[in-house]
Write an enzyme that holds these catalytic residues in place. Structure first.
Site, PDB file in Angstrom:
ATOM      1  N   CYS A  85      -2.640  -5.133  -2.833  1.00  0.00           N
ATOM      2  CA  CYS A  85      -1.466  -5.200  -1.978  1.00  0.00           C
ATOM      3  C   CYS A  85      -0.838  -4.560  -2.878  1.00  0.00           C
ATOM      4  O   CYS A  85       0.035  -4.182  -3.758  1.00  0.00           O
ATOM      5  CB  CYS A  85      -1.116  -6.391  -1.825  1.00  0.00           C
ATOM      6  SG  CYS A  85       0.198  -6.903  -0.471  1.00  0.00           S
TER       7      CYS A  85
HETATM    8  N1  MHO Z   1      -1.438  -9.458   4.946  1.00  0.00           N
HETATM    9  C1  MHO Z   1      -1.412  -9.651   3.164  1.00  0.00           C
HETATM   10  C2  MHO Z   1      -1.149  -8.521   2.493  1.00  0.00           C
HETATM   11  C3  MHO Z   1      -0.320  -7.019   2.974  1.00  0.00           C
HETATM   12  S1  MHO Z   1      -0.910  -5.757   1.797  1.00  0.00           S
HETATM   13  C4  MHO Z   1       0.609  -4.565   2.500  1.00  0.00           C
HETATM   14  C5  MHO Z   1      -0.023 -10.387   3.478  1.00  0.00           C
HETATM   15  O1  MHO Z   1       1.161 -10.325   4.637  1.00  0.00           O
HETATM   16  O2  MHO Z   1       0.475 -10.793   2.486  1.00  0.00           O
HETATM   17  O3  MHO Z   1      -2.282  -5.343   2.080  1.00  0.00           O
END
Ligand code: MHO
Length: 206
Positions: A30
């Site tokens: 991420c």
């Molecule tokens: N949806 C996940 C990861 C976000 S990342 C931009 C979160 O809210 O932590 O993939």
């Protein structure tokens, strides 16, 4: 602690320009995390997040195709080398296995043969046995900017530190490309950021 708009603009006016920096790109899960990790590093001037490593023409967060989340780092090569950034990348992920989802897979993107050699040298000199590393090393074929709401995510989630950028008159593109925003974003995510302590976080009226 306060952040004054005049400090932001002064800091950015002094930052090395795009012609004075080199660029490196990493996919390390991420992208919010590595955006802040690299932003904290002295000599890292700007950061931006996006999608890389795939073939889909216009990836978006909800339709990434075969791309991975990636961070792009503009750095001042008089302060640090590409190899320093490679070392930071390997300190900040577990290279022994890849996440199942391609979105979060780990890739070190090189832009030249010299950069590829630097990655190979780093791995050879690391403690990882050669066949233990699953992180891919690939030539960068393109970088697609992510949506504005993913740029400087930690900063934009912290109104008291985000508002001064708006007060300074910055639009979304300017916040993404702001050196001050890279530093304050890193601070907001909990990193120690010398530039934040030294140049950004004091009252110019004092
Ligand atoms: N949806 C996940 C990861 C976000 S990342 C931009 C979160 O809210 O932590 O993939």
């Amino acid at each position: 602690m306060s952040l004054y708009p005049s400090r932001i603009t002064e800091y950015d006016e002094r930052a090395p320009t795009a012609n004075e920096t080199e660029t490196a790109t990493f996919a390390l899960g991420c992208f919010w995390g590595p955006d802040a990790t690299f932003g904290a590093v002295d000599g890292v001037v700007r950061t931006r997040v996006g999608y890389a490593g795939g073939t889909k023409a216009d990836p978006t967060y909800n339709a990434l195709g075969d791309h991975s989340e990636a961070v792009q780092v503009d750095y001042d090569s008089t302060e640090l080398d590409y190899s320093d950034l490679v070392a930071i990348a390997f300190e900040n992920h577990d290279p022994r296995s890849q996440p199942r989802k391609r979105q979060y897979q780990n890739v070190v993107f090189y832009g030249s043969d010299a950069e590829r050699d630097a990655v190979e040298t780093h791995l050879r000199e690391s403690d990882w046995p050669e066949d233990a590393v699953d992180t891919r090393v690939e030539r960068l074929s393109g970088f697609h900017l992510a949506e504005d709401y993913h740029q400087k995510f930690h900063l934009s989630s912290t109104p008291s530190l985000f508002s001064p950028f708006e007060e300074a008159g910055y639009d979304d593109d300017e916040i993404r490309e702001s050196s001050a925003a890279a530093k304050v974003n890193a601070h907001t995510a909990g990193n120690d950021v010398a530039a934040f302590e030294d140049a950004l976080s004091y009252d110019p009226r004092q």
